[in-house]
Design a protein around this motif. Structure first.
Motif, PDB file in Angstrom:
ATOM      1  N   HIS A 298      -2.747  -0.248  -5.424  1.00  0.00           N
ATOM      2  CA  HIS A 298      -1.921  -1.138  -4.623  1.00  0.00           C
ATOM      3  C   HIS A 298      -1.196  -2.137  -5.524  1.00  0.00           C
TER       4      HIS A 298
ATOM      5  N   ASN B 196      -1.199  -1.739   7.109  1.00  0.00           N
ATOM      6  CA  ASN B 196      -1.585  -0.351   6.873  1.00  0.00           C
ATOM      7  C   ASN B 196      -2.577   0.132   7.936  1.00  0.00           C
TER       8      ASN B 196
ATOM      9  N   THR C 274       0.832  -1.196   0.000  1.00  0.00           N
ATOM     10  CA  THR C 274       0.000   0.000   0.000  1.00  0.00           C
ATOM     11  C   THR C 274       0.870   1.250   0.000  1.00  0.00           C
ATOM     12  N   THR C 275       1.901   1.227   0.831  1.00  0.00           N
ATOM     13  CA  THR C 275       2.915   2.276   0.882  1.00  0.00           C
ATOM     14  C   THR C 275       4.279   1.589   0.805  1.00  0.00           C
ATOM     15  N   ARG C 276       5.343   2.351   0.954  1.00  0.00           N
ATOM     16  CA  ARG C 276       6.679   1.754   0.886  1.00  0.00           C
ATOM     17  C   ARG C 276       6.907   0.752   2.007  1.00  0.00           C
TER      18      ARG C 276
ATOM     19  N   ASN D 132      -5.263   5.023  -3.793  1.00  0.00           N
ATOM     20  CA  ASN D 132      -4.006   4.582  -4.377  1.00  0.00           C
ATOM     21  C   ASN D 132      -4.168   3.248  -5.093  1.00  0.00           C
TER      22      ASN D 132
ATOM     23  N   LYS E 209       4.129  -0.293   4.404  1.00  0.00           N
ATOM     24  CA  LYS E 209       2.918  -0.905   4.936  1.00  0.00           C
ATOM     25  C   LYS E 209       2.110  -1.589   3.835  1.00  0.00           C
TER      26      LYS E 209
END
Length: 214
Positions: A76, A197, A28-30, A74, A32
């Motif tokens: 994923h 996340n 989801t993020t760098r 976003n 998480k």
């Protein structure tokens, strides 16, 4: 309930992504990710393993594509350990709240505003582990005024909602009917919120669905 093993065995209908370096959290993020908490087995009706068939099957569960095809949030990625490395989500489907008038598309517009259940999906079809299974990350989110944040316990709730829709009775879309069985698997996801996340805890169980035509 079953536990996972450490060997590639496509005949079971899915392969543990971790064996070849993947994972059951998406990206989801760098740092998480969100749990991939549902697997639709490659031993299911071959029609639903196609993108068209999968779209029709999830409509029978009360999910459809985003409002007018407009993507919110976003994109994923996930690594299913099949040799394809990280791939963008192939499907983002939202709960639709009504079928008439307007059908599922207008119904998902309401979910985009009011919040509710949704999932992202990826297919495990790389050359190193071509099981044909769909891996889903299901959750329940807040309304648009709260920026679609996942609700407390939202990963477990979203998973359980979709599973309940699938197994309660035979489901159908148009003239196609399906029966779904569930097996609960532990050991694919670590319980808790490490790397998850929003820091939301989840129980570590993955629902493996096998869908047959009736």
């Amino acid at each position: 309930m079953s536990v996972v093993d450490s060997e590639i065995d496509i005949t079971r209908g899915w392969v543990d992504p971790r064996i070849l370096g993947g994972r059951l959290l998406d990206f989801t993020t760098r740092r998480k990710g969100e749990p991939l908490n549902i697997i639709i087995s490659g031993k299911s009706d071959p029609y639903i393993l196609s993108e068209t068939g999968f779209s029709n099957y999830v409509k029978s569960l009360g999910f459809s594509s985003e409002c007018f095809g407009i993507h919110y949030g976003n994109v994923h990625q996930a690594d299913l350990g099949d040799g394809n490395e990280r791939q963008d989500e192939q499907v983002l489907a939202r709960q639709y709240y009504f079928t008439r008038p307007g059908g599922p598309i207008f119904g998902t517009c309401w979910e985009s505003l009011a919040g509710g259940n949704h999932f992202r999906a990826w297919k495990q079809n790389g050359s190193m582990a071509d099981s044909g299974a769909w891996f889903l990350g299901a959750s329940k989110e807040e309304n648009s005024g709260k920026n679609h944040m996942i609700i407390p316990n939202g990963y477990n709730i979203g998973r359980d909602f979709l599973v309940a829709q699938a197994v309660s009775t035979p489901t159908h879309w148009n003239s196609l009917w399906w029966q779904t069985e569930v097996e609960w698997v532990k050991g694919l996801l670590e319980p808790g919120n490490d790397g998850v996340n929003h820091g939301i805890e989840q129980d570590g169980f993955v629902a493996v669905l096998t869908v047959t035509r009736v």
